[in-house]
Each structure stands twice: as structure tokens, then as C-alpha cells.
Design a protein around this motif. Sequence first.
Motif, short mmCIF file in Angstrom:
data_model
loop_
_atom_site.label_atom_id
_atom_site.label_comp_id
_atom_site.label_asym_id
_atom_site.label_seq_id
_atom_site.Cartn_x
_atom_site.Cartn_y
_atom_site.Cartn_z
N GLY A 230 0.82 -1.20 0.00
CA GLY A 230 0.00 0.00 0.00
C GLY A 230 0.85 1.26 0.00
O GLY A 230 2.06 1.21 0.27
N GLY A 231 0.24 2.38 -0.32
CA GLY A 231 0.96 3.64 -0.35
C GLY A 231 0.01 4.80 -0.52
O GLY A 231 -1.12 4.63 -1.01
N PRO A 232 0.43 6.00 -0.11
CA PRO A 232 -0.46 7.16 -0.20
C PRO A 232 -0.72 7.57 -1.64
O PRO A 232 0.17 7.53 -2.49
N LYS B 108 2.89 11.04 -4.97
CA LYS B 108 2.06 9.90 -4.60
C LYS B 108 2.84 8.61 -4.85
O LYS B 108 3.87 8.61 -5.53
N SER B 109 2.32 7.52 -4.32
CA SER B 109 2.88 6.21 -4.62
C SER B 109 2.18 5.63 -5.84
O SER B 109 0.95 5.70 -5.94
N PRO B 110 2.93 5.03 -6.76
CA PRO B 110 2.28 4.41 -7.92
C PRO B 110 1.84 2.97 -7.67
O PRO B 110 1.35 2.31 -8.58
N ASP C 143 7.27 -0.61 -8.84
CA ASP C 143 7.81 0.69 -8.42
C ASP C 143 7.06 1.22 -7.21
O ASP C 143 5.83 1.10 -7.12
N HIS C 144 7.77 1.82 -6.29
CA HIS C 144 7.20 2.60 -5.20
C HIS C 144 8.34 3.43 -4.61
O HIS C 144 9.42 3.51 -5.21
N PRO D 139 13.92 -1.26 -15.41
CA PRO D 139 12.55 -1.15 -14.90
C PRO D 139 12.22 -2.26 -13.91
O PRO D 139 12.75 -3.37 -13.99
N SER D 140 11.35 -1.95 -12.96
CA SER D 140 10.84 -2.98 -12.07
C SER D 140 9.97 -3.96 -12.86
O SER D 140 9.60 -3.70 -14.01
#
Length: 343
Positions: free
Chosen positions: A16-18, A55-57, A266-267, A293-294
Motif C-alpha cells: 500500500g501507499g499514499p 504519490k505512490s504508484p 515501483d514505489h 525497470p521494475s
Amino acid sequence: MPDPQKPIGVLFMAYGGPESLDEIPGYLSDIRHGRPTTTAVLDEITNNYRQIGGKSPIMGLTKAQVEGAMAQLNPPGEPERFKAYLGMRHWSPWIEETVGQMIDDGIERAVAIVLAPHFSSMSIAKYQAKIQAGLELYRGDIDFATVDAYYDADLLIEAFAARVREAVEQFPEDERDDVHVVLSAHSLPVRILREGDPYQDQLWTTARLIAERAGLREDQWSWSYQSEGRSPEPWLGPQLEDHIPTLHEERGVDKVVSLAIGFVSDHVEILYDIDIEAQKAAKAMGVTLVRPPSLNDDARFTRLLAELVEGRAAEEGWIDSDVRAASAGAPSMPMPEGTASPV
């Protein structure tokens, strides 16, 4: 008895992420279990996210991974065997709430898989505990089968090795033999080693398999941790931003490929910790750092997810055992003792 005609739930889980800078205080509060965050730490984390776009992707990327896996689990024109759900450990949609939705939908059997290949009591086990918390909170009875780890699955190794090869090929052909590959993962407290946690052994196994598949010499790659936490106890190292200067000073390395193998999308730990912090450390030493790339929605990775889900469902006898998942080979645990440290 579960109704065999009902679809099997698939609970995909990620950290999770904002979704915005305004959500960061709540996000940090969730991670810290409600403990207050100092203004200095809040400002620092907010600035980090501001530098990667505010933001977090991870939500969008995780949804793409789920869609890729489900396209294979439910081929067009065939009956719906599986129904997808997404739960986040530290942000919306929270795992517990998603489990509640699964109960409301009448799901009786489900496969749970975390979008992280390596097991630890401080990571994967925490996700699984949230499933149980959701079942208790919403008073449901779903038979969950978990995918605990997939660190040596062939498709995972091939996807990461392809990333290594692509990154090395960004250097001029006559310089590629001098490129050094650093494989990394999120650090955890050193105490996990005393507790017999399999995390480090699994990471090192993944790293060695990737290096072998990518055709790297023993002296052409090394291991590092990254993104250590803020607690005062010691964390596993060396840290990436320290390891790169050490490679330069002690071995004359000036061309580096940095690939995080403990993450599948990615994050902030990729986009800030590697692309900004590690890149800054590299440039200060005159080192050229390339990050491929991730995995994100790489077709090999989404195929692996589908095969792992099918494999666990087959093991439980929920679907026929002659499914594609036999090739995925989710590993058993624990790891053999005495796994050697990478270079």
C-alpha cells in the motif's frame, strides 16, 4: 461443504501507499500503529514523495498485475473459476476490509498471495495475520490457502535476469565486462537471523539464480540491502548508498546496474531510495548507475502469479491438478542450512 460451483477467491496483497501528499500522515500512522510521527520525519517523508511525483504508484501497478494474472486464470469464453480481490497492508483497501467483502460475496475458498517473493515473519506473516483478523472481525469462514514464497520460481528468475541483461546492454559493448551488478532488497532488523527467519537465505538464493541465469561472473555482482528502518536496533547491511561507494573505492567499479529483487513494482523504495539517493551517492563518486525497470506488469510475472494461484488451488483439490501451475514450483520451506553469502 463448500459449493464447488462458486468461484474461488484470489486475495492479492501488497504493502500500500499514499495516493496524495495529504494522505501521508494517515499512512505513516497506520504503519506506526497509531504512534505519533515527529514533524521532522513527516516533513522528510513528504519531501521524498514530492520528489517522486507526490504519490505512490503502487496501487495502479498492483491493479495491472492483478488484471494480468486474472486474464490467464479466467480465459475468455470459459466459466469464471476465480474471483479477484485486492487488499493492502497499510492503506486502503485494507486487507481486513477486503476479507469482509469476500465474506459478503459468499466466497468459501480462496488463495492468498502477497506480491513479494520472499517469506519473513516480519513481512508475509504480517499479511497473513491480517487475513485472520479480517475473518474474526467480520465473523466469516473462508478456507484460505496461502502462497508463502516463490523466490526461486523459474519465471521470476527469468524476468529478473532479463532486466539485468537489458541494463547491462545500455553500456557500450566494449565496456560491458566491467559493469558490476548490485542486487538488493529491503533491509530488516538483524535479529531475524537469530530467530531463524528464512528471509536472507531466500534472498541470496534468488540473487545467485539471477546472476547465473544472466551469465554474470562471480566477481561481476554483489549483494546489498536498502531502505532500512528508523528503529535504533541494527539492520541488515550493507546499505546500497554505502555499498556503491565502497565498490568504487575498494574495487575501482565505475559502472553499476542496480536491481531490487525484493520488490515487484515501483514505489518509494525504488523511485526515491535508488533513483535519487543511491544515484546521488554514485554520481558523487563518478560512478554511472543504471536501474532497469521494475517487474510491474511484466508478462512473465503475471503468468507466474496465475500459475502459483492455480497450483495452490490444485493442491487443495479445488481444481484439477493437471494445471499450468505445475511448472511454477512454489518452493517449500525452510531453506537448507548453511546457504553461502553472495560476494
